[in-house]
Design a protein around this motif. Structure first.
Motif, PDB file in Angstrom:
ATOM      1  N   VAL A 171       0.853  -1.191   0.000  1.00 16.79           N
ATOM      2  CA  VAL A 171       0.000   0.000   0.000  1.00 16.79           C
ATOM      3  C   VAL A 171       0.886   1.237   0.000  1.00 16.79           C
ATOM      4  O   VAL A 171       1.917   1.279   0.689  1.00 16.79           O
ATOM      5  CB  VAL A 171      -0.930   0.011   1.227  1.00 16.79           C
ATOM      6  N   VAL A 172       0.500   2.249  -0.771  1.00 19.44           N
ATOM      7  CA  VAL A 172       1.270   3.486  -0.818  1.00 19.44           C
ATOM      8  C   VAL A 172       1.229   4.166   0.546  1.00 19.44           C
ATOM      9  O   VAL A 172       0.166   4.529   1.042  1.00 19.44           O
ATOM     10  CB  VAL A 172       0.719   4.439  -1.890  1.00 19.44           C
ATOM     11  N   SER A 173       2.397   4.302   1.178  1.00 19.31           N
ATOM     12  CA  SER A 173       2.473   4.915   2.508  1.00 19.31           C
ATOM     13  C   SER A 173       2.869   6.383   2.450  1.00 19.31           C
ATOM     14  O   SER A 173       2.568   7.145   3.376  1.00 19.31           O
ATOM     15  CB  SER A 173       3.474   4.149   3.378  1.00 19.31           C
ATOM     16  N   SER A 174       3.568   6.802   1.383  1.00 21.39           N
ATOM     17  CA  SER A 174       3.954   8.203   1.241  1.00 21.39           C
ATOM     18  C   SER A 174       4.323   8.470  -0.211  1.00 21.39           C
ATOM     19  O   SER A 174       4.551   7.545  -0.995  1.00 21.39           O
ATOM     20  CB  SER A 174       5.130   8.550   2.169  1.00 21.39           C
ATOM     21  N   PHE A 175       4.379   9.736  -0.552  1.00 23.95           N
ATOM     22  CA  PHE A 175       4.774  10.118  -1.913  1.00 23.95           C
ATOM     23  C   PHE A 175       5.656  11.357  -1.859  1.00 23.95           C
ATOM     24  O   PHE A 175       5.698  12.084  -0.859  1.00 23.95           O
ATOM     25  CB  PHE A 175       3.551  10.359  -2.804  1.00 23.95           C
ATOM     26  N   LYS A 176       6.364  11.579  -2.964  1.00 27.06           N
ATOM     27  CA  LYS A 176       7.179  12.783  -3.114  1.00 27.06           C
ATOM     28  C   LYS A 176       6.951  13.359  -4.505  1.00 27.06           C
ATOM     29  O   LYS A 176       6.841  12.624  -5.485  1.00 27.06           O
ATOM     30  CB  LYS A 176       8.664  12.479  -2.907  1.00 27.06           C
ATOM     31  N   VAL A 177       6.863  14.678  -4.560  1.00 30.40           N
ATOM     32  CA  VAL A 177       6.764  15.417  -5.815  1.00 30.40           C
ATOM     33  C   VAL A 177       8.130  16.023  -6.097  1.00 30.40           C
ATOM     34  O   VAL A 177       8.672  16.743  -5.258  1.00 30.40           O
ATOM     35  CB  VAL A 177       5.688  16.515  -5.732  1.00 30.40           C
ATOM     36  N   VAL A 178       8.701  15.705  -7.254  1.00 29.64           N
ATOM     37  CA  VAL A 178      10.046  16.164  -7.599  1.00 29.64           C
ATOM     38  C   VAL A 178       9.952  17.172  -8.729  1.00 29.64           C
ATOM     39  O   VAL A 178       9.376  16.885  -9.788  1.00 29.64           O
ATOM     40  CB  VAL A 178      10.951  14.986  -8.011  1.00 29.64           C
ATOM     41  N   ARG A 179      10.512  18.369  -8.497  1.00 31.87           N
ATOM     42  CA  ARG A 179      10.568  19.414  -9.519  1.00 31.87           C
ATOM     43  C   ARG A 179      12.021  19.818  -9.751  1.00 31.87           C
ATOM     44  O   ARG A 179      12.791  19.952  -8.795  1.00 31.87           O
ATOM     45  CB  ARG A 179       9.762  20.643  -9.102  1.00 31.87           C
ATOM     46  N   THR A 180      12.401  19.994 -11.010  1.00 31.64           N
ATOM     47  CA  THR A 180      13.746  20.407 -11.372  1.00 31.64           C
ATOM     48  C   THR A 180      13.823  21.927 -11.412  1.00 31.64           C
ATOM     49  O   THR A 180      12.972  22.581 -12.020  1.00 31.64           O
ATOM     50  CB  THR A 180      14.141  19.831 -12.744  1.00 31.64           C
ATOM     51  N   CYS A 181      14.844  22.473 -10.762  1.00 26.22           N
ATOM     52  CA  CYS A 181      15.005  23.926 -10.735  1.00 26.22           C
ATOM     53  C   CYS A 181      15.337  24.465 -12.122  1.00 26.22           C
ATOM     54  O   CYS A 181      15.849  23.752 -12.987  1.00 26.22           O
ATOM     55  CB  CYS A 181      16.122  24.314  -9.758  1.00 26.22           C
ATOM     56  N   ASP A 182      15.068  25.746 -12.316  1.00 22.73           N
ATOM     57  CA  ASP A 182      15.416  26.389 -13.577  1.00 22.73           C
ATOM     58  C   ASP A 182      16.935  26.452 -13.730  1.00 22.73           C
ATOM     59  O   ASP A 182      17.675  26.452 -12.741  1.00 22.73           O
ATOM     60  CB  ASP A 182      14.828  27.799 -13.630  1.00 22.73           C
ATOM     61  N   PRO A 183      17.428  26.508 -14.971  1.00 27.38           N
ATOM     62  CA  PRO A 183      18.877  26.549 -15.194  1.00 27.38           C
ATOM     63  C   PRO A 183      19.538  27.736 -14.514  1.00 27.38           C
ATOM     64  O   PRO A 183      18.952  28.811 -14.393  1.00 27.38           O
ATOM     65  CB  PRO A 183      18.985  26.655 -16.724  1.00 27.38           C
ATOM     66  N   ASP A 184      20.755  27.519 -14.074  1.00 26.96           N
ATOM     67  CA  ASP A 184      21.556  28.558 -13.433  1.00 26.96           C
ATOM     68  C   ASP A 184      22.979  28.427 -13.969  1.00 26.96           C
ATOM     69  O   ASP A 184      23.648  27.415 -13.735  1.00 26.96           O
ATOM     70  CB  ASP A 184      21.528  28.393 -11.912  1.00 26.96           C
ATOM     71  N   GLU A 185      23.440  29.429 -14.697  1.00 27.03           N
ATOM     72  CA  GLU A 185      24.760  29.355 -15.314  1.00 27.03           C
ATOM     73  C   GLU A 185      25.878  29.266 -14.292  1.00 27.03           C
ATOM     74  O   GLU A 185      26.991  28.862 -14.619  1.00 27.03           O
ATOM     75  CB  GLU A 185      24.978  30.575 -16.215  1.00 27.03           C
ATOM     76  N   SER A 186      25.611  29.649 -13.053  1.00 27.84           N
ATOM     77  CA  SER A 186      26.662  29.640 -12.045  1.00 27.84           C
ATOM     78  C   SER A 186      26.899  28.266 -11.427  1.00 27.84           C
ATOM     79  O   SER A 186      27.882  28.072 -10.720  1.00 27.84           O
ATOM     80  CB  SER A 186      26.316  30.638 -10.927  1.00 27.84           C
ATOM     81  N   VAL A 187      25.993  27.294 -11.672  1.00 27.92           N
ATOM     82  CA  VAL A 187      26.151  25.978 -11.058  1.00 27.92           C
ATOM     83  C   VAL A 187      26.991  25.086 -11.958  1.00 27.92           C
ATOM     84  O   VAL A 187      27.140  25.341 -13.152  1.00 27.92           O
ATOM     85  CB  VAL A 187      24.782  25.310 -10.788  1.00 27.92           C
TER      86      VAL A 187
END
Length: 423
Positions: A171-187
């Motif tokens: 049974v599903v006990s928990s979930f996570k929503v994953v979002r990718t950050c916008d591009p950053d030239e400094s990373v």
């Protein structure tokens, strides 16, 4: 006040033996009869009896969905409904809209991702309704109409995937929503920056995930997710190689390192190959078509670490198939997916016929579903192939250097409640 039927002296065991023989759609409605029925139907005892009785069932309702970059917000390529477990009269996509918690006709509902029966949708509203984000995010089960609204992330992000954790009973006990950050030239170019929402805390957290290959901040294709692990494809800049998969377990140990596994795709590579990434029966599967030959690889589950050649990561599943011999003519096609429950059933898209072709990898028997054959029945239920949607999607994504990745929306074998924060 309870109805007379609920005050009878029918033994609980007899009541359970009767109700578990009904489809889940009917059982869900019975929860409104009385408090006694609701408590019994939601008990782990009844669920275990139901699952045990139906464990021989080979499938549940499912659909293969397009991502939101396609012009249609809710778009199904292939779907199965009417199976015994749920007995749904319509395909899964039809239960998403109209969206009951936000019935404003101006709102536009976009399917994003799915995992173990839960789906993530974004509901776009007028900008006058919100100050920063023009959408609201929900996770839930559209068939049962159970939804949890997710607060917006700390900053604007691209959608990535929904992942879930199962308990010992499945049974599903928990979930996570994953979002990718916008591009950053400094990373650093090898850094994948994400915001992760957890249903256990109700909060967003920021993660920096490192990779041994450059990370491209595109989310055009929905990644494959299996057992809490996201598999996203990274192309090689000059397209001279098949690219790699970045894999990360979002339910891994909290004290573990934040390094992605880098999984090379099968070699040798040819610029004319057509390929897709999919999942079936809990396995990650890579399918390619080159010069009329169809090959299917399965990801080795026992491979540890991020090094090694592609032959260490993948093994061929069955024989190579000559599509000219199997179909009867030179089939110009794109592979789309495997059946989520049956790894012997493959689906490809015929370009010259503009229709779906289904095939059995063991018997090497293929069926071209043209015209009225866009709907067909089997012992599992009723299949539906939406050719006009698939045709547009393939035409818009005909770049043969890409990897097609359809999202799987598969209902569970039980009415798993949507995890919520404790009151």
């Amino acid at each position: 006040m309870e109805s007379p039927a609920t005050t009878t002296t029918i033994p609980e065991a007899v009541f359970v033996e009767i109700i578990v023989r009904l489809p889940l759609r009917s059982i869900a409605r019975f929860k409104s009869v009385s408090k006694r029925w609701k408590a019994l139907i939601e008990s782990s005892y009844l669920r275990r009896v139901f699952v045990s009785l139906h464990k021989q069932s080979s499938s549940s309702s499912w659909s293969l969905m397009f991502g939101t970059d396609y012009p249609y917000p809710i778009a199904e390529a292939i779907g199965l409904h009417g199976c015994k477990t749920w007995d749904l009269p319509r395909s899964l996509g039809s239960y998403i809209t109209p969206f009951q918690p936000h019935p404003d006709p101006r709102a536009r509902v976009y399917y994003i991702s799915s995992s173990n029966g839960l789906i993530w949708i974004d509901v776009f509203v007028h900008r006058t309704d919100v100050e920063t984000f023009p959408y609201k995010t929900f996770v839930g089960n559209p068939v049962l109409q159970q939804w949890v609204e997710i607060p917006p992330p700390p900053q604007e992000c691209k959608h990535t995937a929904l992942v879930t954790r199962l308990d010992e009973d499945g049974v599903v006990s928990s979930f996570k929503v994953v979002r990718t950050c916008d591009p950053d030239e400094s990373v650093a170019p090898n850094e994948w920056r994400v915001y992760v929402y957890s249903s256990e805390t109700g909060l967003w957290s920021f993660k920096r995930l490192m990779s041994s290959v450059p990370v491209q901040y595109t989310c055009y294709y929905p990644p494959v997710n299996v057992d809490g692990v996201i598999y996203r494809w990274e192309r090689i800049v000059d397209n001279s190689e098949p690219g790699s998969l970045l894999a990360y377990d979002f339910f891994g140990p909290e004290d573990g390192d934040d390094c992605c596994q880098v999984i090379p795709l099968p070699l040798p590579y040819n610029e004319d190959v057509r390929r897709c990434l999919t999942a079936s029966g809990g396995d990650v599967v890579y399918i390619e078509v080159l010069d009329g030959i169809l090959k299917v690889w399965t990801l080795n589950k026992n491979k540890n670490g991020s090094g090694g050649s592609s032959s260490e990561w993948w093994h061929l599943s069955g024989e190579e198939i000559n599509l000219v011999s199997a179909v009867g003519y030179d089939l110009d096609c794109f592979p789309m997916a495997l059946n989520p429950f049956n790894a012997d059933i493959v689906y490809v898209w015929s370009c010259q016929d503009s229709c779906l072709v289904s095939g059995n990898l063991k018997t090497q028997e293929f069926i071209v579903h043209q015209g009225s054959e866009s709907r067909w029945s089997s012992g599992e239920g009723c299949y539906c192939a939406k050719s006009y949607l698939s045709s547009g999607y393939i035409e818009d994504n005909h770049n043969i250097t890409s990897v097609l990745m359809l999202s799987q929306f598969v209902l569970p074998q039980w009415m798993d409640p949507v995890p919520r924060l404790p009151n």
